[in-house]
Design a protein around this motif. Structure first.
Motif, PDB file in Angstrom:
ATOM      1  N   UNK A   2      54.595  47.800 -51.122  1.00 36.39           N
ATOM      2  CA  UNK A   2      55.531  47.189 -50.213  1.00 36.39           C
ATOM      3  C   UNK A   2      55.650  45.927 -50.158  1.00 36.39           C
ATOM      4  N   UNK A   3      54.180  45.516 -49.994  1.00 35.37           N
ATOM      5  CA  UNK A   3      54.232  43.879 -49.685  1.00 35.37           C
ATOM      6  C   UNK A   3      54.957  43.364 -50.827  1.00 35.37           C
ATOM      7  N   UNK A   4      55.039  43.744 -52.031  1.00 33.65           N
ATOM      8  CA  UNK A   4      56.119  43.348 -52.872  1.00 33.65           C
ATOM      9  C   UNK A   4      57.506  43.210 -52.240  1.00 33.65           C
ATOM     10  N   UNK A   5      57.905  44.748 -51.692  1.00 32.99           N
ATOM     11  CA  UNK A   5      59.072  45.027 -51.410  1.00 32.99           C
ATOM     12  C   UNK A   5      59.482  44.040 -50.646  1.00 32.99           C
ATOM     13  N   UNK A   6      58.718  44.273 -49.596  1.00 32.57           N
ATOM     14  CA  UNK A   6      58.929  42.823 -48.355  1.00 32.57           C
ATOM     15  C   UNK A   6      58.963  41.125 -49.689  1.00 32.57           C
ATOM     16  N   UNK A   7      58.447  40.508 -50.404  1.00 35.10           N
ATOM     17  CA  UNK A   7      58.303  39.432 -50.099  1.00 35.10           C
ATOM     18  C   UNK A   7      59.626  39.363 -51.362  1.00 35.10           C
ATOM     19  N   UNK A   8      59.926  39.960 -51.797  1.00 29.85           N
ATOM     20  CA  UNK A   8      60.815  40.181 -52.319  1.00 29.85           C
ATOM     21  C   UNK A   8      62.157  40.282 -51.713  1.00 29.85           C
ATOM     22  N   UNK A   9      62.539  41.106 -50.812  1.00 30.46           N
ATOM     23  CA  UNK A   9      63.934  41.949 -49.743  1.00 30.46           C
ATOM     24  C   UNK A   9      63.701  41.123 -48.609  1.00 30.46           C
ATOM     25  N   UNK A  10      63.025  40.691 -48.034  1.00 25.68           N
ATOM     26  CA  UNK A  10      63.268  40.577 -46.468  1.00 25.68           C
ATOM     27  C   UNK A  10      64.038  38.684 -47.014  1.00 25.68           C
ATOM     28  N   UNK A  39      51.376  46.433 -35.423  1.00 21.44           N
ATOM     29  CA  UNK A  39      52.745  46.803 -35.622  1.00 21.44           C
ATOM     30  C   UNK A  39      53.412  48.114 -36.416  1.00 21.44           C
ATOM     31  N   UNK A  40      53.463  49.509 -35.471  1.00 18.88           N
ATOM     32  CA  UNK A  40      53.871  50.790 -35.737  1.00 18.88           C
ATOM     33  C   UNK A  40      55.452  50.351 -37.519  1.00 18.88           C
ATOM     34  N   UNK A  41      55.168  51.342 -38.547  1.00 20.90           N
ATOM     35  CA  UNK A  41      56.377  51.081 -38.628  1.00 20.90           C
ATOM     36  C   UNK A  41      57.218  51.658 -38.294  1.00 20.90           C
ATOM     37  N   UNK A  42      58.095  51.276 -38.411  1.00 21.16           N
ATOM     38  CA  UNK A  42      59.509  51.931 -38.047  1.00 21.16           C
ATOM     39  C   UNK A  42      60.418  52.892 -39.151  1.00 21.16           C
ATOM     40  N   UNK A  43      60.772  54.089 -38.706  1.00 20.98           N
ATOM     41  CA  UNK A  43      61.973  54.137 -39.910  1.00 20.98           C
ATOM     42  C   UNK A  43      62.197  53.934 -40.595  1.00 20.98           C
ATOM     43  N   UNK A 102      64.390  54.817 -43.232  1.00 18.42           N
ATOM     44  CA  UNK A 102      65.404  53.535 -43.812  1.00 18.42           C
ATOM     45  C   UNK A 102      65.622  52.885 -44.907  1.00 18.42           C
ATOM     46  N   UNK A 103      64.438  53.061 -45.496  1.00 21.17           N
ATOM     47  CA  UNK A 103      63.933  52.410 -47.477  1.00 21.17           C
ATOM     48  C   UNK A 103      64.474  50.984 -46.976  1.00 21.17           C
ATOM     49  N   UNK A 104      63.207  51.228 -46.349  1.00 20.65           N
ATOM     50  CA  UNK A 104      62.773  49.594 -46.138  1.00 20.65           C
ATOM     51  C   UNK A 104      61.712  49.146 -46.957  1.00 20.65           C
ATOM     52  N   UNK A 105      61.481  48.458 -47.162  1.00 22.24           N
ATOM     53  CA  UNK A 105      59.912  47.614 -47.213  1.00 22.24           C
ATOM     54  C   UNK A 105      58.993  48.765 -47.465  1.00 22.24           C
ATOM     55  N   UNK A 106      59.330  49.860 -46.449  1.00 20.29           N
ATOM     56  CA  UNK A 106      57.997  49.958 -46.407  1.00 20.29           C
ATOM     57  C   UNK A 106      58.286  51.777 -46.867  1.00 20.29           C
ATOM     58  N   UNK A 107      59.703  52.165 -48.087  1.00 21.95           N
ATOM     59  CA  UNK A 107      59.121  53.353 -49.330  1.00 21.95           C
ATOM     60  C   UNK A 107      57.905  53.271 -48.913  1.00 21.95           C
ATOM     61  N   UNK A 108      57.362  53.087 -49.844  1.00 22.44           N
ATOM     62  CA  UNK A 108      55.913  53.402 -50.256  1.00 22.44           C
ATOM     63  C   UNK A 108      55.332  53.712 -49.585  1.00 22.44           C
ATOM     64  N   UNK A 109      54.345  53.466 -48.751  1.00 25.14           N
ATOM     65  CA  UNK A 109      53.754  53.476 -47.260  1.00 25.14           C
ATOM     66  C   UNK A 109      54.044  55.428 -46.902  1.00 25.14           C
ATOM     67  N   UNK A 110      55.676  55.149 -46.476  1.00 27.01           N
ATOM     68  CA  UNK A 110      55.966  56.773 -46.402  1.00 27.01           C
ATOM     69  C   UNK A 110      55.675  57.980 -47.565  1.00 27.01           C
ATOM     70  N   UNK A 111      56.033  57.254 -48.796  1.00 29.60           N
ATOM     71  CA  UNK A 111      55.718  58.450 -49.713  1.00 29.60           C
ATOM     72  C   UNK A 111      53.825  58.816 -48.974  1.00 29.60           C
TER      73      UNK A 111
END
Ligand SMILES: [Fe+2]
Lengths: 193, 275
Positions: A116-124, A189-193, A80-89
């Motif tokens: 990834x934590x920062x991306x969540x904090x900015x975009x969620x 929780x596990x990462x959603x794709x 999905x390229x959501x906040x977890x983008x970096x974790x998938x890398x």
């Protein structure tokens, strides 16, 4: 400018290519559509390497030995390229020829979890105030806090707990915090794709 | 014309205070959904000036109804506390097949008109007020349909347009949308954006709204040519800067805008009273 056989009247005609280096290669390089797609792909590139520049030590300065195969893999998995983008890398790197160098130095994982934590904090835009990310490769975890005062931005904390939390069942796990207190552990929780 | 500055995160707090104190700006535009964890009262007290509210990530074309209802409820708290001059949002695609764009996707103005119109009606109803929608920077040729799209949207939904002048300049450079085609939109709009842009790194060059450089000569020429169409009672223009934010550079551009439009009516009134 080369004549283009693919539709390119609107952005919409290019949507699938905007996140795919392989589809981009089907457009002639001297066409506006190619430049439009290139602009989009560069944002994915910069979002990764500007925030986690350490990764360039693994890939070499243009980042392409990570970026191209990762984006192709992400396309197959429909990430999905959501906040977890970096974790998938990181998940991809762990399966790649870069694995040994990746695991030999904790700085890559720290940078990736912080990003990834920062991306969540900015975009969620949900009601939660914080996000905790844990990894099976480390007992440390990272917390991202949203902006809580008009004078400050988001905040990222790296926490080395005295009593480690149980490891997440997958490589990464996360949970959200409904207030600005880190006072719960509802399980990973596990990462959603 | 009242001039404003966009406030997106805390880093520029002191600079915005100084812009207000030195009267380079008359109001401030919050990127409001960045501050959804800050108490509405704290935001209301943050700056001693009128406020505009700009929404970035409602994703109202894509989000499901419960998500939008919740977003609107939180937004409403800020509208009630801040009594903003305007509320604005973006007509954009944030995802394709549920995968996020990092450089957002323009809508197809001819094929998606009805879809957008219905979503705009629903979104305004949920928020409980008129919303001003910003024109995007067009790159591909379908962008020439944008002015007619926005005109029709205003007529059929009662929505306003937050007209971004430099986005229109980029669209003109990228796909040839004539400035003249925007005349009716500009004439009915009361809220504006303006910023710097730059070219893509590779050719054929396209222009991108980077919000990181000084106002371009063609942007200033456009404002000058259409000055009387832009300027009207209650009009606002937000100078957007998101990168390379140096106080002196920002002030230099604000002064150009002030010279172009003259002191705002409200400020002239102020001066008359104090004289
Ligand atoms: Fe804008």
């Amino acid at each position: 400018m080369t004549l283009l056989s693919l539709p390119s009247r609107t952005d919409r005609d290019l949507y699938p290519a905007l996140m795919s280096p392989q589809l981009c290669a089907k457009y002639p390089a001297d066409h506006k559509a190619f430049v439009r797609i290139d602009v989009s792909l560069r944002v994915y590139w910069h979002t990764l390497f500007d925030i986690c520049p350490e990764l360039l030590e693994l890939s070499g300065p243009d980042g392409m030995s990570i970026f191209r195969p990762f984006m192709a893999w992400a396309g197959e998995k429909k990430l999905a390229f959501d906040w977890s983008y970096y974790l998938w890398v990181y998940v991809w790197l762990r399966e790649s020829p870069f694995k040994d160098r990746l695991l030999a130095d904790g700085k890559y994982l720290r940078s990736i979890m912080g990003a990834s934590a920062a991306r969540w904090a900015v975009l969620d835009r949900g009601r939660n105030c914080g996000l905790v990310i844990g990894c099976a490769d480390s007992t440390d975890f990272v917390v991202g806090w949203k902006c809580r005062s008009v004078r400050f931005g988001r905040e990222i904390e790296l926490i080395a707990p005295e009593e480690p939390l149980p490891a997440p069942p997958d490589i990464f796990g996360y949970f959200t915090l409904p207030t600005f207190e880190l006072d719960i552990f509802p399980g990973w929780q596990s990462l959603a794709r | 014309m009242r001039l404003g500055f966009n406030f997106t995160l805390g880093d520029t707090y002191d600079m915005v205070q100084r812009l207000i104190a030195e009267r380079h700006i008359d109001y401030c535009e919050f990127l409001i959904d960045n501050f959804f964890c800050v108490e509405p009262d704290e935001l209301a007290k943050a700056f001693d000036c009128p406020i505009g509210l700009h929404i970035m990530y409602s994703k109202f074309l894509e989000a499901d109804r419960p998500t939008l209802v919740d977003f609107a409820a939180r937004l409403r708290d800020y509208i009630d506390a801040l009594n903003p001059i305007y509320v604005s949002d973006h007509i954009l695609h944030f995802t394709h097949e549920e995968r996020a764009f990092f450089h957002l996707g323009e809508v197809d103005y001819s094929r998606e008109y009805e879809f957008v119109r219905d979503k705009v009606l629903e979104w305004q109803e949920l928020v409980g007020q008129r919303i001003h929608f910003e024109n995007y920077l067009s790159i591909m040729d379908g962008g020439v349909e944008a002015p007619a799209f926005f005109e029709r949207l205003m007529k059929e939904t009662g929505a306003g347009v937050l007209f971004d002048a430099s986005n229109a300049v980029c669209s003109n450079r990228n796909c040839g949308t004539p400035f003249e085609a925007w005349r009716n939109v500009i004439a009915s709009a009361r809220h504006f954006h303006v910023a710097g842009y730059r070219n893509s790194l590779i050719e054929p060059f396209i222009s991108l709204d980077t919000h990181a450089e000084a106002l371009a000569p063609d942007t200033l020429a456009f404002l000058e040519d259409f000055r009387s169409v832009f300027d009207k009672p209650g009009a606002t223009m937000t100078y957007e800067r998101d990168d390379q934010i140096e106080f002196d550079d920002v002030v230099a551009d604000l002064k150009l805008l002030r010279n172009l439009f003259g002191e705002s009516e409200e400020k002239r009134h102020d001066l008359a009273i104090s004289a």
